[in-house]
Motif scaffolding. Structure first.
Motif, PDB file in Angstrom:
ATOM      1  N   ALA A   1       0.825  -1.211   0.000  1.00  0.00           N
ATOM      2  CA  ALA A   1       0.000   0.000   0.000  1.00  0.00           C
ATOM      3  C   ALA A   1       0.856   1.257   0.000  1.00  0.00           C
ATOM      4  O   ALA A   1       0.570   2.229  -0.709  1.00  0.00           O
ATOM      5  CB  ALA A   1      -0.926  -0.007   1.213  1.00  0.00           C
ATOM      6  N   ALA A   2       1.936   1.263   0.795  1.00  0.00           N
ATOM      7  CA  ALA A   2       2.808   2.439   0.882  1.00  0.00           C
ATOM      8  C   ALA A   2       3.575   2.662  -0.412  1.00  0.00           C
ATOM      9  O   ALA A   2       3.868   3.798  -0.787  1.00  0.00           O
ATOM     10  CB  ALA A   2       3.778   2.291   2.045  1.00  0.00           C
ATOM     11  N   GLU A   3       3.911   1.590  -1.118  1.00  0.00           N
ATOM     12  CA  GLU A   3       4.655   1.711  -2.375  1.00  0.00           C
ATOM     13  C   GLU A   3       3.754   2.138  -3.531  1.00  0.00           C
ATOM     14  O   GLU A   3       4.101   3.014  -4.320  1.00  0.00           O
ATOM     15  CB  GLU A   3       5.330   0.382  -2.715  1.00  0.00           C
ATOM     16  CG  GLU A   3       6.538   0.070  -1.848  1.00  0.00           C
ATOM     17  CD  GLU A   3       7.192  -1.244  -2.235  1.00  0.00           C
ATOM     18  OE1 GLU A   3       8.382  -1.409  -1.929  1.00  0.00           O
ATOM     19  OE2 GLU A   3       6.500  -2.107  -2.842  1.00  0.00           O
ATOM     20  N   GLN A   4       2.603   1.514  -3.635  1.00  0.00           N
ATOM     21  CA  GLN A   4       1.736   1.768  -4.782  1.00  0.00           C
ATOM     22  C   GLN A   4       0.857   3.002  -4.597  1.00  0.00           C
ATOM     23  O   GLN A   4       0.573   3.725  -5.561  1.00  0.00           O
ATOM     24  CB  GLN A   4       0.860   0.539  -5.053  1.00  0.00           C
ATOM     25  CG  GLN A   4       1.649  -0.700  -5.430  1.00  0.00           C
ATOM     26  CD  GLN A   4       0.757  -1.901  -5.720  1.00  0.00           C
ATOM     27  OE1 GLN A   4      -0.474  -1.830  -5.622  1.00  0.00           O
ATOM     28  NE2 GLN A   4       1.376  -3.018  -6.063  1.00  0.00           N
ATOM     29  N   LEU A   5       0.407   3.233  -3.383  1.00  0.00           N
ATOM     30  CA  LEU A   5      -0.460   4.378  -3.074  1.00  0.00           C
ATOM     31  C   LEU A   5      -1.670   4.456  -4.009  1.00  0.00           C
ATOM     32  O   LEU A   5      -2.080   5.534  -4.437  1.00  0.00           O
ATOM     33  CB  LEU A   5       0.341   5.684  -3.146  1.00  0.00           C
ATOM     34  CG  LEU A   5       1.403   5.903  -2.061  1.00  0.00           C
ATOM     35  CD1 LEU A   5       2.184   7.170  -2.334  1.00  0.00           C
ATOM     36  CD2 LEU A   5       0.771   5.949  -0.676  1.00  0.00           C
ATOM     37  N   THR A   6      -2.197   3.290  -4.326  1.00  0.00           N
ATOM     38  CA  THR A   6      -3.419   3.231  -5.132  1.00  0.00           C
ATOM     39  C   THR A   6      -4.594   2.942  -4.222  1.00  0.00           C
ATOM     40  O   THR A   6      -4.439   2.425  -3.121  1.00  0.00           O
ATOM     41  CB  THR A   6      -3.322   2.121  -6.188  1.00  0.00           C
ATOM     42  OG1 THR A   6      -3.149   0.854  -5.537  1.00  0.00           O
ATOM     43  CG2 THR A   6      -2.144   2.372  -7.125  1.00  0.00           C
ATOM     44  N   SER A   7      -5.778   3.276  -4.705  1.00  0.00           N
ATOM     45  CA  SER A   7      -6.956   3.056  -3.878  1.00  0.00           C
ATOM     46  C   SER A   7      -7.167   1.573  -3.612  1.00  0.00           C
ATOM     47  O   SER A   7      -7.577   1.190  -2.520  1.00  0.00           O
ATOM     48  CB  SER A   7      -8.148   3.704  -4.566  1.00  0.00           C
ATOM     49  OG  SER A   7      -8.924   2.875  -5.241  1.00  0.00           O
ATOM     50  N   ASP A   8      -6.850   0.686  -4.578  1.00  0.00           N
ATOM     51  CA  ASP A   8      -7.029  -0.764  -4.385  1.00  0.00           C
ATOM     52  C   ASP A   8      -6.089  -1.298  -3.308  1.00  0.00           C
ATOM     53  O   ASP A   8      -6.507  -2.066  -2.440  1.00  0.00           O
ATOM     54  CB  ASP A   8      -6.764  -1.501  -5.704  1.00  0.00           C
ATOM     55  CG  ASP A   8      -7.870  -1.279  -6.721  1.00  0.00           C
ATOM     56  OD1 ASP A   8      -8.959  -0.816  -6.321  1.00  0.00           O
ATOM     57  OD2 ASP A   8      -7.643  -1.548  -7.913  1.00  0.00           O
ATOM     58  N   SER A   9      -4.797  -0.893  -3.372  1.00  0.00           N
ATOM     59  CA  SER A   9      -3.829  -1.420  -2.400  1.00  0.00           C
ATOM     60  C   SER A   9      -4.107  -0.900  -0.992  1.00  0.00           C
ATOM     61  O   SER A   9      -3.995  -1.643  -0.006  1.00  0.00           O
ATOM     62  CB  SER A   9      -2.402  -1.061  -2.808  1.00  0.00           C
ATOM     63  OG  SER A   9      -2.219   0.342  -2.848  1.00  0.00           O
TER      64      SER A   9
ATOM     65  N   LEU B   1      -4.335   6.843   7.071  1.00  0.00           N
ATOM     66  CA  LEU B   1      -3.380   7.923   6.848  1.00  0.00           C
ATOM     67  C   LEU B   1      -2.902   7.930   5.397  1.00  0.00           C
ATOM     68  O   LEU B   1      -2.791   8.993   4.775  1.00  0.00           O
ATOM     69  CB  LEU B   1      -2.192   7.755   7.797  1.00  0.00           C
ATOM     70  CG  LEU B   1      -1.189   8.899   7.882  1.00  0.00           C
ATOM     71  CD1 LEU B   1      -1.867  10.173   8.369  1.00  0.00           C
ATOM     72  CD2 LEU B   1      -0.047   8.520   8.810  1.00  0.00           C
ATOM     73  N   LEU B   2      -2.628   6.751   4.846  1.00  0.00           N
ATOM     74  CA  LEU B   2      -2.210   6.654   3.452  1.00  0.00           C
ATOM     75  C   LEU B   2      -3.307   7.157   2.518  1.00  0.00           C
ATOM     76  O   LEU B   2      -3.032   7.827   1.511  1.00  0.00           O
ATOM     77  CB  LEU B   2      -1.859   5.213   3.084  1.00  0.00           C
ATOM     78  CG  LEU B   2      -0.544   4.642   3.624  1.00  0.00           C
ATOM     79  CD1 LEU B   2      -0.388   3.187   3.190  1.00  0.00           C
ATOM     80  CD2 LEU B   2       0.647   5.460   3.153  1.00  0.00           C
ATOM     81  N   LEU B   3      -4.545   6.834   2.842  1.00  0.00           N
ATOM     82  CA  LEU B   3      -5.665   7.228   1.989  1.00  0.00           C
ATOM     83  C   LEU B   3      -5.780   8.744   1.907  1.00  0.00           C
ATOM     84  O   LEU B   3      -6.031   9.316   0.850  1.00  0.00           O
ATOM     85  CB  LEU B   3      -6.960   6.624   2.520  1.00  0.00           C
ATOM     86  CG  LEU B   3      -8.165   6.656   1.584  1.00  0.00           C
ATOM     87  CD1 LEU B   3      -7.877   5.900   0.307  1.00  0.00           C
ATOM     88  CD2 LEU B   3      -9.395   6.105   2.277  1.00  0.00           C
TER      89      LEU B   3
END
Length: 530
Positions: free
Chosen positions: A456-464, A519-521
């Motif tokens: 999730a931290a690498e891709q920063l996409t909504s799916d991940s 937080l990533l979102l």
């Protein structure tokens, strides 16, 4: 005569101040756009055009080179794609030299006047940034005009004439003078502007001026050597490629100068044929001193890169106590710095693993504590973000991105501590109990969760990020099954106190990972487009 000296040094001071302010403002205004455009370069021709445009806008091949080096370091662009951008950036920055060939006084008056009025009356960030840029350019022009006025009467002073004759008494001396001037100014453009101004005042001949210009291309090598200390080998070699270009430029242009001195009409004859204006002739020489080397080296750029790879092969030993991606030069360009920090945060996440060692009766203390390398890199990353804020006036979106990254770093530290605590109870405390099997399953679950966190931290996409959000929820079926199985085993086999602590540690890991996903979102929306 005294008035001439005072006027000359007044102009020199204005010129220095204008050069520093202009360079800073140009890099801040053009830097983020360059970052986006360079990441989309897909051919050598397009790369050359990008290099010329942003070399002209940023007025520094060194700045372009280090931005590209940081982009290569963060895998946003390849070194091969960067080479034509670096070469042709040197051609683009020569455009500024043609500015001083116009009727300078009305340009100075209108530039300084309008920019100063704008800075005094308006407070909008974008408008004042551009007004500040034009004001600093006006200072350069005013400084050059003032120096020209001061230099003219000095021509009649014996000591001034003697000093000029001494420093330009030989071609080698003139060439070295160009290197020294560019090293002091940290800009070959600034050196050329000075040479044009003094040549118009009669201080230098066109031959002497040409040699100083040829030498000025080598002046920034010393600064780049210092700034590249500590870089990894791929980015180090990229910076050396810019030095290689400058050395090739100096060698090629001095060879052409020697041939022309022997009677073969080349560069000087060409510019004299084109125009009779001294300032236009010197601006043309500056352009050709970068265009000809770029044109001749362009087909051989990859061969030059291979030569540099042989000179500086392999990679230096990795110091795990230092950040892998961060370096001080990235602080000059916030979008690149943010991209590198994100890489560093992902690297920290990869080091966090729940303990999966064989259950034995002997344990080392370091098996259940955050590693010194993790703590050192986390502290250095936090310090880097603090320096980024203190060194730059950040746009609102960039400032919010930095705030989110600092929050991410805090959550990563909490996650590491929670996983360490979880590992201790799930392995050491359970080693002689009937909870061993269920604890091993919980360890595997936590490590799967950590893998999802890295993704999730690498891709920063909504799916991940959504996948992490769902995987870390207490309501997730797998998480509920493990917690229920632990509770059921505690009821049937005893050991409710251990089960309660184990479940609590597991829940803390889930909660932090869940908060991290939120937080990533929010934070990913604030990151500059890379």
């Amino acid at each position: 005569m005294t008035v001439g000296i005072h006027t000359f040094f007044l102009g020199l001071g204005l010129f220095f101040a204008g050069m520093i302010l202009t360079g800073d403002r140009m890099r801040k205004i053009a830097g983020q756009s360059f970052h986006k455009v360079a990441a989309r370069v897909n051919s050598p021709i397009f790369g050359g055009l990008v290099g010329m445009v942003f070399g002209g806008l940023m007025q520094s091949a060194t700045a372009v080179t280090f931005i590209l080096a940081n982009m290569v370091r963060s895998n946003l662009i390849t070194a091969t794609v960067s080479l034509p951008i670096i070469m042709w950036a040197n051609v683009g920055l020569t455009a500024f030299a043609f500015l001083v060939t116009v009727n300078i006084h009305p340009v100075v008056a209108w530039t300084v006047g309008l920019a100063g009025i704008t800075l005094g009356l308006y407070r909008g960030k974008t408008l004042t940034s551009w007004a500040g840029l034009f004001f600093s350019i006006g200072l350069i022009l005013l400084g050059l005009e003032t120096m020209g006025e001061g230099a003219a009467p000095l021509q009649h002073a014996a000591w001034f004439h003697h000093a000029l004759m001494t420093t330009t008494s030989s071609p080698v001396m003139a060439f070295c003078m160009g290197i020294l001037a560019a090293a002091i100014l940290q800009s070959n453009v600034g050196t050329v502007l000075l040479v044009v101004t003094l040549a118009k005042a009669g201080a230098f001949s066109i031959e002497t001026s040409a040699l100083i210009i040829y030498g000025s291309n080598l002046g920034a090598i010393f600064l780049r050597i210092f700034l590249s200390l500590g870089m990894d080998r791929p980015t180090f070699r990229l910076v050396r490629f810019e030095d290689f270009f400058c050395l090739w430029s100096g060698a090629l242009m001095t060879t052409l100068f020697a041939l022309e001195a022997a009677g073969i009409p080349l560069v000087l004859a060409f510019v004299r044929h084109i125009t009779g204006s001294v300032d236009l002739q010197l601006a043309g020489i500056f352009l050709l001193s970068n265009f000809i080397p770029a044109l001749t080296l362009h087909p051989w750029r990859n061969s030059a890169a291979k030569l540099l790879a042989r000179l500086w092969p392999g990679e230096p030993p990795v110091n795990t106590m230092l950040p892998k991606f961060l370096n001080d030069t990235a602080l000059e360009h916030p979008p690149t710095a943010i991209a590198l920090v994100q890489k560093e945060l992902c690297g920290l996440l990869r080091t966090i693993r729940a303990f999966e060692g064989t259950i034995t009766t002997t344990y080392q203390a370091e098996e259940f504590q955050t590693s010194p390398a993790f703590a050192a890199v986390a502290a250095a990353t936090d310090q880097f973000l603090a320096q980024l804020v203190s060194k730059n006036t950040l746009e609102d979106r960039t400032a919010r991105a930095v705030q989110y990254q600092r929050a991410e770093l805090s959550m990563i530290r909490y996650l590491a501590e929670a996983v360490v605590q979880f590992s201790y109870y799930e392995t050491k405390v359970s080693k002689t109990t009937t909870f061993h099997g269920i604890c091993e399953k919980m360890i595997l679950r936590v490590n799967d969760l950590l893998d999802a966190t890295v993704t999730a931290a690498e891709q920063l996409t909504s799916d991940s990020v959504t996948a992490l959000y769902e995987a870390s929820s207490k309501k997730n079926l797998d998480n509920m099954a493990l917690r229920n199985a632990l509770q059921a085993l505690a009821v049937s086999e005893g050991g409710e106190s251990f089960a309660e602590v184990a479940k609590e540690n597991f829940d803390i890991v889930l909660w932090i990972a869940h908060r991290f996903s939120k937080l990533l979102l929010r934070g990913s929306a604030e990151l500059p487009e890379l």
